[in-house]
Scaffold this motif. Structure first.
Motif, PDB file in Angstrom:
ATOM      1  N   THR A 156       0.846  -1.188   0.000  1.00 16.72           N
ATOM      2  CA  THR A 156       0.000   0.000   0.000  1.00 16.72           C
ATOM      3  C   THR A 156       0.882   1.238   0.000  1.00 16.72           C
ATOM      4  O   THR A 156       2.057   1.168   0.368  1.00 16.72           O
ATOM      5  N   ALA A 174      -7.551   3.377  -8.158  1.00 15.38           N
ATOM      6  CA  ALA A 174      -6.860   3.583  -6.893  1.00 15.38           C
ATOM      7  C   ALA A 174      -7.037   5.018  -6.413  1.00 15.38           C
ATOM      8  O   ALA A 174      -6.927   5.967  -7.190  1.00 15.38           O
ATOM      9  N   THR A 176      -6.329   7.927  -3.005  1.00 12.92           N
ATOM     10  CA  THR A 176      -5.727   8.284  -1.728  1.00 12.92           C
ATOM     11  C   THR A 176      -6.434   9.502  -1.135  1.00 12.92           C
ATOM     12  O   THR A 176      -5.865  10.235  -0.338  1.00 12.92           O
ATOM     13  N   ARG A 181      -6.920   4.501   1.250  1.00 16.22           N
ATOM     14  CA  ARG A 181      -5.594   4.126   0.784  1.00 16.22           C
ATOM     15  C   ARG A 181      -5.728   2.848  -0.048  1.00 16.22           C
ATOM     16  O   ARG A 181      -6.444   1.918   0.334  1.00 16.22           O
ATOM     17  N   PRO A 182      -5.030   2.775  -1.187  1.00 12.99           N
ATOM     18  CA  PRO A 182      -5.159   1.615  -2.060  1.00 12.99           C
ATOM     19  C   PRO A 182      -4.318   0.435  -1.582  1.00 12.99           C
ATOM     20  O   PRO A 182      -3.273   0.608  -0.957  1.00 12.99           O
ATOM     21  N   VAL A 183      -4.786  -0.759  -1.915  1.00 11.68           N
ATOM     22  CA  VAL A 183      -4.036  -1.990  -1.674  1.00 11.68           C
ATOM     23  C   VAL A 183      -3.756  -2.631  -3.029  1.00 11.68           C
ATOM     24  O   VAL A 183      -4.653  -2.747  -3.865  1.00 11.68           O
ATOM     25  N   ASN A 195      -9.657  -0.159  -2.476  1.00 15.72           N
ATOM     26  CA  ASN A 195      -9.405   1.044  -1.695  1.00 15.72           C
ATOM     27  C   ASN A 195      -9.939   0.803  -0.290  1.00 15.72           C
ATOM     28  O   ASN A 195     -11.122   0.499  -0.113  1.00 15.72           O
ATOM     29  N   ARG A 202      -7.332  -1.175   6.054  1.00 17.89           N
ATOM     30  CA  ARG A 202      -6.207  -1.332   5.137  1.00 17.89           C
ATOM     31  C   ARG A 202      -5.386  -2.569   5.499  1.00 17.89           C
ATOM     32  O   ARG A 202      -5.046  -3.362   4.622  1.00 17.89           O
ATOM     33  N   GLU A 205      -7.360  -5.744   4.670  1.00 14.65           N
ATOM     34  CA  GLU A 205      -7.376  -5.995   3.224  1.00 14.65           C
ATOM     35  C   GLU A 205      -6.042  -6.591   2.766  1.00 14.65           C
ATOM     36  O   GLU A 205      -6.006  -7.484   1.918  1.00 14.65           O
ATOM     37  N   MET A 206      -4.966  -6.121   3.341  1.00  8.53           N
ATOM     38  CA  MET A 206      -3.655  -6.655   2.982  1.00  8.53           C
ATOM     39  C   MET A 206      -3.516  -8.109   3.429  1.00  8.53           C
ATOM     40  O   MET A 206      -3.073  -8.967   2.658  1.00  8.53           O
ATOM     41  N   ALA A 261       5.020   4.160   2.251  1.00 10.82           N
ATOM     42  CA  ALA A 261       4.542   2.912   1.657  1.00 10.82           C
ATOM     43  C   ALA A 261       5.064   1.728   2.471  1.00 10.82           C
ATOM     44  O   ALA A 261       6.139   1.785   3.059  1.00 10.82           O
ATOM     45  N   GLY A 263       4.626  -2.935   2.813  1.00 13.97           N
ATOM     46  CA  GLY A 263       4.046  -4.130   2.212  1.00 13.97           C
ATOM     47  C   GLY A 263       4.591  -5.405   2.808  1.00 13.97           C
ATOM     48  O   GLY A 263       5.420  -5.388   3.729  1.00 13.97           O
TER      49      GLY A 263
END
Length: 271
Positions: A156, A174, A176, A181-183, A195, A202, A205-206, A261, A263
């Motif tokens: 993200t 996507a 912000t 916040r986008p994944v 999103n 967030r 979703e991740m 960012a 991840g």
């Protein structure tokens, strides 16, 4: 002897390169405010974040001469070479390495990892383990081609500006804005997933993108001050038997995703 060549997006430190012994790292290149740099081992790039946050930046694949020099040196020593580079969908590094291999000759196999950064770290580590275990050249290449499809990254960003500027974002979905916040997934290329609204959503979703049969995890972040403690805690709760490695992105990947960012790179168990 089998030697492993990779590119600097792997994110190894000087000590990690020395510990693996058979790995050569070809530097990616980046430009900050008109000044050119080669990406080095993760402990040798200095305090680059303030510079890349305050000046126009761009990145470039390794110089063809770097691959030719590295391959030539290894072939002259009698090595067979497995070269693992970042995804061909995101960089011309694979094409450059393939061309260099053809120019040098010898037994060189170039693998498109279909990943970057911490995903590359996972794949190259596996390559080192295979070689040290005495697996033959052809079998090692075959196993790595299979294994790369078991590696993924979910990430993200705080801003889309860097992905857009680097030409790596091919969707307008996507967002912000406000608290969104986008994944994204990264499997060969960047894939928009959702999103998420708010910090907790967030992270959930991740985690939903990470398979249950994951056997190794690397949490990566852009910038030393990016807080990944909540994500790490959730991962430890879900995968209590998996050690959670921590990495900070180098300058090239940082230019593309921007400060804040973060991840997760993972590799799943064999079925």
């Amino acid at each position: 002897m089998i030697a492993i060549v990779t590119d600097s997006s792997v994110g190894y430190s000087t000590a990690e390169i020395a510990d693996r012994g058979i790995v050569s790292v070809v530097p990616l290149n980046y430009n900050v405010g008109g000044n050119n740099f080669e990406e080095k081992a993760s402990d040798k790039n200095g305090a680059f974040m303030p510079a890349i946050e305050s000046a126009p930046c761009k990145t470039a694949q390794p110089a063809l001469a770097s691959f030719i020099q590295t391959f030539s040196s290894l072939v002259a020593k009698g090595c067979d070479v497995i070269c693992i580079v970042l995804s061909s969908s995101l960089s011309g590094t694979y094409s450059s390495a393939k061309f260099a291999a053809g120019q040098v000759g010898g037994n060189i196999r170039v693998i498109d990892s279909r990943t970057i950064g911490a995903g590359m770290h996972l794949l190259v580590d596996e390559a080192v383990n295979l070689v040290k275990a005495g697996v033959s050249f052809e079998r090692a290449v075959e196993m790595l081609e299979e294994l790369k499809n078991k590696i993924g990254i979910v990430f993200t960003v705080e801003t889309l500006d860097n992905l857009i500027a680097g030409g790596r974002l091919n969707t307008t979905k996507a967002k912000t804005s406000l608290n969104n916040r986008p994944v994204f997934d990264l499997k060969a290329k960047i894939i928009f997933k959702s999103n998420a609204r708010g910090a907790r959503e967030r992270l959930e979703e991740m985690l939903a993108e990470i398979p249950e049969n994951t056997r190794r995890i690397i949490v990566c972040r852009c910038g030393e001050n990016t807080d990944v403690s909540a994500l790490t805690a959730l991962l430890r709760s879900r995968y209590p038997s998996v050690y959670i490695h921590q990495r900070v992105l180098g300058p090239v990947l940082s230019i593309h995703v921007g400060e804040g960012a973060f991840g997760v790179a993972y590799v799943v168990k064999n079925q």
